[in-house]
Design a protein around this motif. Sequence first.
Motif, PDB file in Angstrom:
ATOM      1  N   ARG A  63       0.890  -1.290   0.082  1.00 53.75           N
ATOM      2  CA  ARG A  63       0.110  -0.017   0.085  1.00 53.75           C
ATOM      3  C   ARG A  63       0.934   1.317  -0.063  1.00 53.75           C
ATOM      4  O   ARG A  63       0.436   2.440   0.105  1.00 53.75           O
ATOM      5  N   HIS A  75      -6.302   7.471 -11.736  1.00 55.67           N
ATOM      6  CA  HIS A  75      -7.089   7.681 -10.606  1.00 55.67           C
ATOM      7  C   HIS A  75      -8.305   8.457 -10.895  1.00 55.67           C
ATOM      8  O   HIS A  75      -9.388   7.991 -10.096  1.00 55.67           O
ATOM      9  N   ARG A  80     -13.390   4.694 -13.404  1.00 56.74           N
ATOM     10  CA  ARG A  80     -12.868   4.323 -12.151  1.00 56.74           C
ATOM     11  C   ARG A  80     -14.124   3.558 -11.127  1.00 56.74           C
ATOM     12  O   ARG A  80     -13.868   2.839 -10.554  1.00 56.74           O
ATOM     13  N   PHE A  81     -15.397   4.097 -11.519  1.00 61.70           N
ATOM     14  CA  PHE A  81     -16.277   3.343 -10.766  1.00 61.70           C
ATOM     15  C   PHE A  81     -16.511   1.866 -11.157  1.00 61.70           C
ATOM     16  O   PHE A  81     -16.630   1.062 -10.297  1.00 61.70           O
ATOM     17  N   ARG A  83     -14.231  -0.024 -12.481  1.00 57.18           N
ATOM     18  CA  ARG A  83     -12.860  -0.654 -12.209  1.00 57.18           C
ATOM     19  C   ARG A  83     -13.065  -0.845 -10.616  1.00 57.18           C
ATOM     20  O   ARG A  83     -12.604  -2.252 -10.233  1.00 57.18           O
ATOM     21  N   ASN A  84     -13.449  -0.014  -9.968  1.00 55.61           N
ATOM     22  CA  ASN A  84     -13.446  -0.377  -8.435  1.00 55.61           C
ATOM     23  C   ASN A  84     -14.465  -1.364  -8.015  1.00 55.61           C
ATOM     24  O   ASN A  84     -14.370  -2.261  -7.113  1.00 55.61           O
ATOM     25  N   LEU A  85     -15.588  -1.477  -8.595  1.00 57.84           N
ATOM     26  CA  LEU A  85     -16.823  -2.341  -8.366  1.00 57.84           C
ATOM     27  C   LEU A  85     -16.224  -3.687  -8.752  1.00 57.84           C
ATOM     28  O   LEU A  85     -16.604  -4.733  -8.195  1.00 57.84           O
ATOM     29  N   SER A  87     -13.303  -4.783  -9.120  1.00 60.47           N
ATOM     30  CA  SER A  87     -12.189  -5.450  -8.008  1.00 60.47           C
ATOM     31  C   SER A  87     -12.892  -5.599  -6.617  1.00 60.47           C
ATOM     32  O   SER A  87     -11.775  -5.845  -5.714  1.00 60.47           O
ATOM     33  N   MET A  88     -13.897  -5.600  -6.509  1.00 59.81           N
ATOM     34  CA  MET A  88     -14.484  -5.562  -5.042  1.00 59.81           C
ATOM     35  C   MET A  88     -14.075  -6.761  -4.229  1.00 59.81           C
ATOM     36  O   MET A  88     -13.790  -6.783  -3.171  1.00 59.81           O
ATOM     37  N   SER A  91     -10.583  -7.302  -3.003  1.00 59.17           N
ATOM     38  CA  SER A  91      -9.924  -6.147  -2.126  1.00 59.17           C
ATOM     39  C   SER A  91      -9.396  -6.783  -0.883  1.00 59.17           C
ATOM     40  O   SER A  91     -10.044  -7.682  -0.338  1.00 59.17           O
TER      41      SER A  91
END
Length: 412
Positions: A63, A75, A80-81, A83-85, A87-88, A91
């Motif tokens: 990190r 970033h 990004r939304f 991508r973030n969902l 990879s949930m 995490s």
Amino acid sequence: MRLSTLLLLALAPQAHAFAPPATSKVNAVAAAEATSTSALKMGPPSKNIILQETYGEGSRKYRRTVYTHNEWVKHRSSDRFVRNLSSMFNSGVYKSLAKEVLATVGVASFLVLWNALTGGYTDLDGVQHEAVIDFLPMLTLPLTPFTLLSPSLGLLLAFRTNNSYGRWDEARKFWGLNINHTRDLNRMATAWYGHDGIPINPEQRAEDLRQVSLFTWAFVRSMKRHLSPPAEDEEAYVNEIKARLSPSQADAVISATHRPNRALYDLSVAIDRLPMHFMRKNEINKNLSIFEDTLGGSERLLSSPVPLFYTRHTARFLSTWLLLLPFALYDPFKGSWNHAAEIPAIALASVFLFGIEELATQLEEPFTILPMQGFCDKIGANCDEIVSWRGQGLDDDEAVIKANMEEIAPAR
């Protein structure tokens, strides 16, 4: 029996999604030896990393991200939304919550099964059946107490995360001061070397300034080791110090009880040996006082967590609230098949709320997630470059003045 089997099958994929990957000890050791990951690596773990380092304490070393323009572009990108969902379920934060999420999901699953047995249930064909156990009550709670307590829980979690982020931000600012004032110190030492027209020996000057640069780096590197777990950094620290300092200097620093203080003392001695006016030395030494402040502030953060009674009360409040929440959400989900929709709803609520508390806990001790090794390497490179520049006394003053006058004189 048929109903309980169906519920367990429905629950299994959700439990697996948040559970830490299971590997044998033999495989984990073999993988660790094969990959031999560096404790100084920054950025997310690679695909070949051992599974235990993708979540929990093992993931902290990954990190330590340092952003450049390319990272900032990614970033703030428009995808990004998504991508973030996507990879949930990978995490590391969510994988660390496996036990907590399984506990709340287990309570919700038990409640659905219990109330189906004691209050009746609907089978897969849509046929309503009477209670199998009709002499026991259904288990529910009113939603009102949870509604009333939600603002208080939100305030507790907000204070917890804000306080933890403040600690991370303060630690980062300490290292920012280190970066700025190490440059300042070496710049002044290089520019002010020599005084009163005394002839300067270029070789002696280079050696004197090299010592200043080396012990500037030795201080920040010793500070990094001082704030890092011994198992992670001791071997690398000793190797780096021995590689850059002379044997006697390295032994003095390594054997010291408080290594950053010893390195700072050696830096003071190196500054005192510089041939320059004492007033200029006083200005340079002001940076060392700032180093003492950043070191002392970092030690304060490392040794003093957020008061334990606060963090424990917050954790107990949150855990109790989420463990009892399925009883209050049973009736609101009466429109779903046997109220089973509350199971994934509780899973999501647990992930997100426990996740807030987990983020605060991860931020509370900031040094093992700060890229301190990167800071030290940057400071060392910058200082070495600065002391390589020509300072006063090494140029012909008359030639410099003549060149300047020719530059600013109007053309004729």
